[in-house]
Scaffold this active site. Structure first.
Site, PDB file in Angstrom:
ATOM      1  N   CYS A 137       1.101  -0.930   0.217  1.00  0.00           N
ATOM      2  CA  CYS A 137       0.048  -0.052  -0.056  1.00  0.00           C
ATOM      3  C   CYS A 137       0.838   1.355  -0.109  1.00  0.00           C
ATOM      4  O   CYS A 137       1.640   1.697  -1.266  1.00  0.00           O
ATOM      5  CB  CYS A 137      -0.870  -0.031   1.077  1.00  0.00           C
ATOM      6  SG  CYS A 137      -2.345   1.121   0.980  1.00  0.00           S
ATOM      7  N   HIS A 177      -3.727  -4.810   1.092  1.00  0.00           N
ATOM      8  CA  HIS A 177      -3.140  -5.316   2.070  1.00  0.00           C
ATOM      9  C   HIS A 177      -2.933  -6.971   2.119  1.00  0.00           C
ATOM     10  O   HIS A 177      -4.142  -7.514   2.913  1.00  0.00           O
ATOM     11  CB  HIS A 177      -3.785  -4.658   3.392  1.00  0.00           C
ATOM     12  CG  HIS A 177      -3.180  -3.342   3.582  1.00  0.00           C
ATOM     13  ND1 HIS A 177      -2.347  -3.036   4.439  1.00  0.00           N
ATOM     14  CD2 HIS A 177      -3.946  -2.063   3.146  1.00  0.00           C
ATOM     15  CE1 HIS A 177      -2.189  -1.656   4.529  1.00  0.00           C
ATOM     16  NE2 HIS A 177      -2.908  -1.138   3.785  1.00  0.00           N
ATOM     17  N   GLU A 190      -1.453  -8.776   3.947  1.00  0.00           N
ATOM     18  CA  GLU A 190      -1.238  -9.319   5.468  1.00  0.00           C
ATOM     19  C   GLU A 190      -2.369  -9.190   6.132  1.00  0.00           C
ATOM     20  O   GLU A 190      -2.670 -10.299   7.000  1.00  0.00           O
ATOM     21  CB  GLU A 190      -0.327  -8.360   6.137  1.00  0.00           C
ATOM     22  CG  GLU A 190      -0.789  -6.953   6.636  1.00  0.00           C
ATOM     23  CD  GLU A 190      -1.161  -5.831   5.727  1.00  0.00           C
ATOM     24  OE1 GLU A 190      -1.520  -4.803   6.083  1.00  0.00           O
ATOM     25  OE2 GLU A 190      -0.772  -6.049   4.345  1.00  0.00           O
TER      26      GLU A 190
END
Length: 238
Positions: free
Chosen positions: A109, A213, A215
């Site tokens: 990002c 994102h 993660e």
């Protein structure tokens, strides 16, 4: 020994103190991918930057606040409301030195935007006011581990090698995006409205940026853990 993956942090002020923080899902994703996560606090000393890079095998530039438009020669519009000059300067230096040393880098990002700006690129300061017919890119009231929109991936890219798909669905939490691509970089993924969702360096072994994102998706959707596995593998000597 498992490769050590440095993860950049952001400055967070609360209870009259300032902390170097990061979303725990970055740490969890690196660990699940087979790496050793190490947090990198923000410092203002170039010598320490070099010492950090001598101590890690790979680098994650994490997400967070906007990159200051001053970094690419513009003044901010009213839509740019949260920046950190210390972090911008530190991460630019960290990334450029990592490139020189051919240390594998994954920008997430904001991290992807830092990569682009560090190499002379620019950003749209606000997608919805600066890109005609743009779609939604900020799932404000949707959980971070929910998929939000689709992207198309260049079939001649690291990203395609990782996902083995030309179209995937992702989450999305950004209002800025790549405008002019930085020197040595190429666009490798786009949303339906043309917003750049992935970049990579054309001459480095592994310098990849994604605008979403992963993660936050890695546990619920294991395919996204493959991004972190690819980073760890790029750090592992054969």
């Amino acid at each position: 020994m498992k490769p050590i993956i440095g993860i950049t942090t952001f400055l967070e002020s609360k209870a009259k103190q300032t902390y170097d923080s990061v979303n725990h899902n970055y740490i969890k994703s690196v660990y699940l991918a087979g790496g050793i996560p190490v947090l990198i606090p923000i410092v203002e000393d170039e010598e320490i930057v070099n010492n950090y890079l001598k101590s890690i095998d790979g680098l994650i530039l994490s997400g967070g606040e906007d990159v200051s438009p001053l970094m690419y020669g513009e003044n901010p519009t009213e839509k740019v409301q949260m920046i950190c000059a210390q972090r911008d300067k530190f991460e630019k230096e960290l990334f450029l030195e990592a490139l020189k040393l051919n240390i594998p880098v994954l920008g997430i990002c904001r991290g992807m935007q830092v990569m682009n700006v560090a190499l002379g690129g620019t950003l749209y300061q606000d997608i919805n006011t600066q890109i005609e017919n743009s779609l939604g890119h900020y799932q404000k009231d949707t959980p971070a581990n929910n998929l939000y929109h689709q992207i198309k991936i260049d079939d001649e890219s690291i990203l395609f090698d990782i996902f083995d798909e030309e179209k995937i669905s992702i989450n999305s939490f950004h209002h800025q995006s790549v405008k002019k691509i930085g020197n040595g970089l190429k666009e490798i993924a786009w949303s339906v409205d043309g917003v750049v969702e992935g970049i990579e360096h054309i001459s480095k072994d592994f310098a990849l940026g994604v605008q979403w994102h992963p993660e936050d998706l890695a546990v619920k959707y294991p395919d996204f853990l493959n991004l972190f596995k690819a980073l760890v593998q790029a750090c592992t000597p054969y």
